[in-house]
Design a protein around this motif. Sequence first.
Motif, PDB file in Angstrom:
ATOM      1  N   LEU A 194       8.526   7.364 -10.840  1.00 54.64           N
ATOM      2  CA  LEU A 194       6.964   7.279  -9.993  1.00 54.64           C
ATOM      3  C   LEU A 194       6.643   5.726  -9.763  1.00 54.64           C
ATOM      4  N   TRP A 195       6.932   4.903 -10.817  1.00 56.09           N
ATOM      5  CA  TRP A 195       6.746   3.451 -10.606  1.00 56.09           C
ATOM      6  C   TRP A 195       7.805   2.971  -9.266  1.00 56.09           C
ATOM      7  N   ALA A 196       9.056   3.404  -9.248  1.00 55.83           N
ATOM      8  CA  ALA A 196       9.812   2.895  -8.116  1.00 55.83           C
ATOM      9  C   ALA A 196       9.500   3.466  -6.687  1.00 55.83           C
ATOM     10  N   VAL A 197       9.153   4.944  -6.698  1.00 56.85           N
ATOM     11  CA  VAL A 197       8.605   5.459  -5.332  1.00 56.85           C
ATOM     12  C   VAL A 197       7.108   4.767  -5.091  1.00 56.85           C
ATOM     13  N   GLY A 198       6.425   4.852  -6.117  1.00 59.51           N
ATOM     14  CA  GLY A 198       4.869   4.031  -5.807  1.00 59.51           C
ATOM     15  C   GLY A 198       5.144   2.759  -5.298  1.00 59.51           C
ATOM     16  N   ALA A 199       5.978   1.849  -6.051  1.00 57.04           N
ATOM     17  CA  ALA A 199       6.148   0.773  -5.377  1.00 57.04           C
ATOM     18  C   ALA A 199       6.514   0.160  -4.102  1.00 57.04           C
ATOM     19  N   SER A 200       7.809   1.062  -4.031  1.00 53.73           N
ATOM     20  CA  SER A 200       8.443   0.987  -2.544  1.00 53.73           C
ATOM     21  C   SER A 200       7.535   1.587  -1.629  1.00 53.73           C
ATOM     22  N   SER A 201       6.971   2.590  -1.701  1.00 55.40           N
ATOM     23  CA  SER A 201       5.595   3.054  -0.548  1.00 55.40           C
ATOM     24  C   SER A 201       4.771   2.116  -0.417  1.00 55.40           C
ATOM     25  N   LEU A 202       4.266   1.385  -1.434  1.00 55.18           N
ATOM     26  CA  LEU A 202       3.042   0.695  -1.070  1.00 55.18           C
ATOM     27  C   LEU A 202       3.658  -0.567  -0.196  1.00 55.18           C
ATOM     28  N   ILE A 203       4.842  -1.225  -0.594  1.00 51.78           N
ATOM     29  CA  ILE A 203       5.604  -2.111   0.377  1.00 51.78           C
ATOM     30  C   ILE A 203       5.696  -1.658   1.601  1.00 51.78           C
ATOM     31  N   SER A 204       6.017  -0.613   1.788  1.00 50.66           N
ATOM     32  CA  SER A 204       6.511   0.060   3.133  1.00 50.66           C
ATOM     33  C   SER A 204       5.266   0.134   3.864  1.00 50.66           C
ATOM     34  N   ILE A 205       4.156   0.439   3.191  1.00 46.63           N
ATOM     35  CA  ILE A 205       2.770   0.740   3.830  1.00 46.63           C
ATOM     36  C   ILE A 205       2.513  -0.731   4.315  1.00 46.63           C
ATOM     37  N   GLY A 206       2.491  -1.572   3.460  1.00 50.20           N
ATOM     38  CA  GLY A 206       2.039  -2.892   3.745  1.00 50.20           C
ATOM     39  C   GLY A 206       2.545  -3.469   4.935  1.00 50.20           C
ATOM     40  N   MET A 207       4.133  -3.367   4.948  1.00 50.52           N
ATOM     41  CA  MET A 207       4.795  -3.626   6.021  1.00 50.52           C
ATOM     42  C   MET A 207       4.424  -2.829   7.605  1.00 50.52           C
ATOM     43  N   VAL A 208       4.189  -1.635   7.365  1.00 46.78           N
ATOM     44  CA  VAL A 208       3.730  -0.917   8.511  1.00 46.78           C
ATOM     45  C   VAL A 208       2.383  -1.841   9.279  1.00 46.78           C
ATOM     46  N   TYR A 209       1.390  -1.766   8.009  1.00 49.00           N
ATOM     47  CA  TYR A 209       0.084  -2.342   8.473  1.00 49.00           C
ATOM     48  C   TYR A 209       0.447  -3.767   8.820  1.00 49.00           C
ATOM     49  N   ALA A 210       1.354  -4.338   8.550  1.00 48.61           N
ATOM     50  CA  ALA A 210       1.440  -5.890   9.163  1.00 48.61           C
ATOM     51  C   ALA A 210       1.981  -5.975  10.191  1.00 48.61           C
ATOM     52  N   MET A 211       2.847  -4.759  10.596  1.00 48.29           N
ATOM     53  CA  MET A 211       3.498  -4.574  12.038  1.00 48.29           C
ATOM     54  C   MET A 211       2.455  -4.424  12.963  1.00 48.29           C
TER      55      MET A 211
END
Length: 614
Positions: A79-96
Amino acid sequence: MLFNLRNRHFFLIDLFLLALTPSIALSLRLQLPWDESTIQPLLIYTAISLIIKLGFFMLMGIYRQFWRYASVDSLLTILWAVGASSLISIGMVYAMYGTGLLSAPSLPRSVPFIDGMLTLIVVGGTRLSLRIMEYQSGGGHTNPEGKRLLIAGAGDAGQVVAREIHHSRYIDDNLVGFVDDDPAKQGTVIHGVPVLGPLDELPQIVQSHQVDEVVIAMPTAEGAIIRRVVSLCEEGGVSVKTLPGIFELISGEVSFSRLREVQIGDLLRRDPVTVHSGRVEELLKDKRVLVTGAGGSIGSELCEQIARCHPSHIIALGHGENSLYRLPGKITAWAKGIKEDHLDLVVADVRDSDRLDMIFKDFQPEVVYHAAAHKHVPLMEDNLVEAVTNNIEGTRTLVNHCQKYDVDHLVLISTDKAVEPTSVMGMTKRVAEKIVLMAAQESGKAYVTVRFGNVLGSRGSVIPLFKAQIAAGGPVTITHPEMERYFMTIQEAVQLVLQASALGKNGEIFVLDMGEQVKIVDLAQDLISLSGLTPEEDIEIRFTGLRPGEKLSEKLYTTAEAPREVYEKILTLNTDASGLGETFLRDVDALIQSSRAGEREKALQTLKQLADLE
């Protein structure tokens, strides 16, 4: 195949499936076919999210887990690994989006969220499916025919025991439920097992659910509570074991060796003798078999082994109704397709000639095993009338009926204490041997005797006494430091009896080659050590002196009996039938009459004459 999956395999599975999850997320968000403008942003997001996810999984130890033993901690790591990686991926998408690398209409903002949920399903599902398969293949079972267990205590320790019983492939018991004083737990189900009631109802629950053993899983409970549970178990007539706390194991207060009962084979000091049963099965198959003393430790094991030989009927005769009542539950052969309705439980006294006549007339036994006897040496010194009437009169009455009803095979269970006897019990067994020998000579039938050493673990043996003394903190009491005995297991004793019935022709005495005698003090020291304690430090050994009738050592045979091996580890002895006739029988009658009349000295003198001591 799937059980051999390693983390490198999971890495490749993740690489493949997580490369697909963004496309699946987009398909769930938009209807196919996609607009061409979404292809390039999708590929960019897939590449970025894949790198981020796999990197985080490595960083958080996802690929260092042993997934066959996955736990709640393993799920939280996912849960922690998927949650953290998903948040960073979402952050990257919004940054893009913010920098213009992705245009708003080309890739919906909800795709990364959907992708995160799919990632959790993929990563968690692949790992936990392996754990589920391990559970189903390695355990997750109960054996309806196994020993019926009840756990006292439905707390954390009790739940650990329940999980282990259900999961372990090495445990073949049937967990029937819990008992616990917590009202909130009563009536609930834990790990598929009901909480049947409070501790005070334990005796009733034991009876109603036919419980064989209670496991006390309350490692932090006060001594008063444990003693209360033990007392309730005694009231219910069921054995009990106690589970120590993990903190006790870590601190060294309890040894790991105390997690199980000491096995009888641990104390034997030699390899157990195993005898093949082909000849025995040939004798007993489709036969009507009578076992006296069937409720005792030897008698019940005899019934168990006889049942495996597919007799047409077992007539289990005993004087104690409680032991007979519990006998069917002890015969595990019923689980192997042998019908329990082939067993008849008969409450009777072998001294009662009229009752035996009814039994022989009704059941017409073809093979008889005579295990009923009084065997406690010091106790029989003070109860001569019971020793004589049960061991001699009972044997004579049974033998007479075997002759009257033309029984082909009879085996008397005797003892090494019948050799040059010094005790009342030993003398009565020697006379019983002579009665069987005389009947064999008269009838020409296969009436034989077996002599036992001390049977480890049987009722009245020294082992249960030592165990109780050790459990109470000592001392362990022994009569003399030089006291030694021949020892055999219950299984060896029963194998000897059965082989004797198959090998016997007419009047033989059979004994088992049991190696050298074992000193009782050595046996006590072994039992203390195997219980995780230190002799003389944790448990005192105290010598109390020889009791009436006891000898320092025993013999299996006299020099004149000249043993010879007739089967591997089974010896037969020369027998002398001289002097066995009408005079012998009149003396036996006189012995029984004087015993019943309370004429102890006269009876004792006659008994010594009959046992060749005068």
